[in-house]
Design an enzyme around this catalytic site. Structure first.
Site, PDB file in Angstrom:
ATOM      1  N   ASN A   1     121.263  25.771 -15.730  1.00 49.67           N
ATOM      2  CA  ASN A   1     121.881  25.454 -14.446  1.00 49.67           C
ATOM      3  C   ASN A   1     122.608  24.116 -14.555  1.00 49.67           C
ATOM      4  OD1 ASN A   1     122.793  25.802 -11.881  1.00 49.67           O
ATOM      5  ND2 ASN A   1     120.940  25.073 -10.876  1.00 49.67           N
TER       6      ASN A   1
ATOM      7  N   SER B   1     123.580  34.512  -9.528  1.00 52.76           N
ATOM      8  CA  SER B   1     124.372  33.725 -10.469  1.00 52.76           C
ATOM      9  C   SER B   1     125.859  33.968 -10.239  1.00 52.76           C
ATOM     10  CB  SER B   1     124.000  34.144 -11.891  1.00 52.76           C
ATOM     11  OG  SER B   1     124.866  33.546 -12.818  1.00 52.76           O
ATOM     12  N   SER B   2     126.663  33.069 -10.769  1.00 55.78           N
ATOM     13  CA  SER B   2     128.118  33.282 -10.777  1.00 55.78           C
ATOM     14  C   SER B   2     128.619  33.596 -12.177  1.00 55.78           C
ATOM     15  CB  SER B   2     128.845  32.019 -10.296  1.00 55.78           C
ATOM     16  OG  SER B   2     128.451  31.697  -8.996  1.00 55.78           O
TER      17      SER B   2
ATOM     18  N   THR C   1     122.454  29.474 -19.542  1.00 52.92           N
ATOM     19  CA  THR C   1     122.403  28.262 -18.729  1.00 52.92           C
ATOM     20  C   THR C   1     121.007  27.701 -18.511  1.00 52.92           C
ATOM     21  OG1 THR C   1     123.112  27.348 -16.594  1.00 52.92           O
ATOM     22  CG2 THR C   1     122.243  29.567 -16.553  1.00 52.92           C
TER      23      THR C   1
ATOM     24  N   THR D   1     126.001  24.982 -17.961  1.00 55.63           N
ATOM     25  CA  THR D   1     125.995  26.392 -18.342  1.00 55.63           C
ATOM     26  C   THR D   1     126.929  26.415 -19.547  1.00 55.63           C
ATOM     27  OG1 THR D   1     125.648  27.195 -16.092  1.00 55.63           O
ATOM     28  CG2 THR D   1     126.607  28.788 -17.620  1.00 55.63           C
TER      29      THR D   1
HETATM   30  N1  GLY Z   1     123.510  28.315 -12.720  1.00 53.89           N
HETATM   31  C1  GLY Z   1     124.820  28.716 -12.487  1.00 53.89           C
HETATM   32  C2  GLY Z   1     124.965  30.184 -12.278  1.00 53.89           C
HETATM   33  O1  GLY Z   1     124.139  30.946 -12.752  1.00 53.89           O
HETATM   34  O2  GLY Z   1     125.865  30.611 -11.616  1.00 53.89           O
END
Ligand code: GLY
Length: 574
Positions: A405, A456-457, A403, A385
């Site tokens: 991922n 997502s984070s 991202t 990301t």
């Molecule tokens: N792929 C990491 C996130 O979106 O948190």
């Protein structure tokens, strides 16, 4: 200011840890003399600033600002540039989130997160016994969600561009892809590490394969240049229909993925209302669901607000204990309550309610670590990301996290179109209770459904005070994104470090499950380690946590851009 009865014990711990630690030592900026480009970790200016994961992308962003573009124009150019020069995470085959704060204080949030294909279903990554097959949600075409980046950039351009010239924004990336660029030692290492995956998940030799990459080699991406030209000339249609769309669908058919023309046609990014809150007189503006980032960051800040963090040392036992205990509680909430708001009613108001927040910390014991449920999962080491922060001369600011991922996403490159597909489907809860790539547990709220966005984070965030921007910040790092942003904010606002130290300082991370604190090397001393262990914390050494790109605005209006020292990240200002 002491606003909590439990503070006495914290003061005791503080005294104990000060005896052992001394103050935080600034991180040294690494010698980058063998890099093909000069890499700058801190830059100051009054007219504009960009911090991104790659010096070429940062330079392109600055150039757009100098041509009279605003922060959004620069962001679009940086996004496309990163898709070429930072293929680990920069992308057109993935998605992201953009948080915007205009010079007049108006705010906005663009969700260009990938979506599950229409043929997706909740059991698609399970074997006949109902056990997740990790490889399926992580590698190859089946791991890919419907890409959102190109649609997102178009929407950002339509709403906020000042230059009003789309072609100028895409062209620098085309040139980078066509002529190639020299790779850094880190890029060479990453490409070499992924050699076998590229071989396994592609039916042709991609631009990312070579017998052995070395720093200074030229990475040329002719197919990607053609795709970018289609996007330059035909905008959204250049990607979601025409020959590029045909190539994506052909790739799916050959490689066993689910994306069809209808998925591409239906993909839409969405303008959402940012999630906002206050922290010690600052206003925090961040990304709402389907990212958990903004809600979680605000919960964390609100949970530590009653405590005088400023009186503690960064990385002291009492600060780490307090922050880790808040993190444990917030990640437990994340696992249960967060998902795509278009499919699941996310209780944002409740999660941010002051009474609720106070109740979550009621059982916080300054003398003892709480216990998360006893479920173990593998450590999450990936930091892919990428994030970029930009501010222009007028004071318009954007924070963008984008991202594929995992590093290089699904590793599958769309044949003829030259871009890497994301493996974002793994961010869904593939099976409730089973950990994903980052060891995160999910539930019903984040189960796979056709057309749904995976949780997502990502936490692109802008902080203001008295109507003026103060900090623009964000990072990659999977599950550690939220805690890396949290620590950067607290380092800068509470521990009053320089922005450089706030970003470069070693980090720690707790995510409820697995139940331990991850620590970057050098984060705490041996004695602080003993204090934390005596409180009941399990501690584990970690690889790198996050790669923060931040811009601070000083009282006199000067911008300070800082790029993380954990990668090739570069900051420029003028
Ligand atoms: N792929 C990491 C996130 O979106 O948190």
């Amino acid at each position: 200011m002491i606003a909590h009865p439990k503070i006495k014990h914290l003061i005791f711990l503080f005294c104990l840890s000060v005896l052992f630690t001394g103050s935080f030592v600034s991180c040294k900026i690494k010698d980058r003399s063998n890099e093909p480009y000069p890499i700058t970790k801190q830059a100051e200016g009054k007219n504009g600033a960009v911090a991104s994961a790659h010096p070429l992308a940062t330079a392109i962003g600055i150039d757009i600002l100098k041509q009279g573009g605003n922060a959004v124009d620069a962001a679009i150019a940086v996004q496309f540039a990163l898709a070429v020069c930072y293929p680990n995470a920069g992308n057109i085959g993935g998605g992201g989130f953009l948080v915007y704060r205009g010079a007049g204080g108006e705010t906005d949030a663009l969700d260009y997160r990938e979506k599950a294909p229409l043929a997706a279903h909740k059991d698609m990554y399970l074997d006949s016994k109902g056990t997740p097959i990790a490889e399926k949600s992580l590698k190859g075409a089946l791991a890919a969600g419907v890409p959102g980046t190109v649609d997102g950039m178009i929407r950002a351009f339509e709403k906020y561009s000042k230059l009003k010239d789309w072609k100028i924004l895409v062209q620098p990336a085309i040139e980078l892809a066509e002529k190639g660029f020299k790779i850094t030692p880190k890029e060479a290492e990453n490409l070499n590490k992924n050699k076998e995956s590229f071989e396994k998940y592609n039916r042709f030799t991609t631009a990312f394969q070579s017998d052995e990459w070395t720093a200074g080699d030229l990475l040329v991406q002719k197919d990607l240049a053609k795709t970018l030209m289609a996007i330059r000339d035909f905008g959204r249609e250049g990607f979601y229909s025409g020959w590029v769309a045909d190539s994506i669908v052909a790739e799916m058919e050959v490689s066993g993925g689910f994306i069809i023309h209808e998925d591409l046609k239906q993909y839409n990014s969405i303008w959402r209302t940012p999630v906002t809150g206050t922290y010690r007189g600052y206003k925090v503006i961040s990304m709402p669901p389907p990212s958990s980032g903004g809600v979680a960051l605000l919960q964390l800040l609100k949970m530590v607000e009653p405590y005088d963090l400023g009186a503690m040392h960064m990385h002291s036992a009492e600060a780490v204990h307090l922050m880790a205990e808040a993190e444990r509680r917030v990640y437990a909430d994340r696992a249960k309550h967060l998902g795509d708001p278009d499919f699941y009613k996310v209780p944002v108001k409740t999660l941010l309610d002051s009474v609720y927040i106070a109740s979550r910390m009621q059982d916080f014991d300054p003398r003892k670590a709480s216990k998360s449920e006893n479920i173990t999962a593998g450590p999450a080491e990936s930091t892919e990301t990428t994030h970029y922060s930009i501010i222009d001369a007028e004071g318009n600011a954007v924070a963008v996290t984008t991202t594929l991922n995992d590093s290089y996403g699904a590793r599958t490159v769309v044949k003829g179109a030259g871009f890497i597909l994301n493996n974002e489907m793994d961010d869904f809860s593939v099976k409730p209770g089973s950990p994903n790539l980052y060891g995160l547990i999910g539930a019903e709220a984040n189960k796979i459904e056709p057309g749904k966005r995976m949780l997502s984070s990502m936490t692109p965030t802008i902080i203001e005070r008295d109507g003026k921007p103060v900090l623009i910040v964000g990072t990659p790092g999977g599950s550690t994104i939220i805690t890396s942003v949290f620590q950067t904010v607290v380092n800068y606002l509470d521990f009053k470090t320089s922005l450089l130290d706030a970003v470069h300082a070693p980090r720690f991370h707790h995510q409820w499950l697995p139940d331990y604190i991850r620590l970057e090397p050098g984060c705490i001393s041996e004695n602080i380690r003993m204090v934390l262990q005596s409180l009941g914390h399990e501690l584990k050494e970690s690889g790198q946590i996050g790669r923060v790109e931040a811009i601070a605005v000083k009282e006199d209006g000067t911008y300070i851009a800082v790029a993380d020292n954990r990668g090739d990240d570069d900051a420029k200002a003028y």
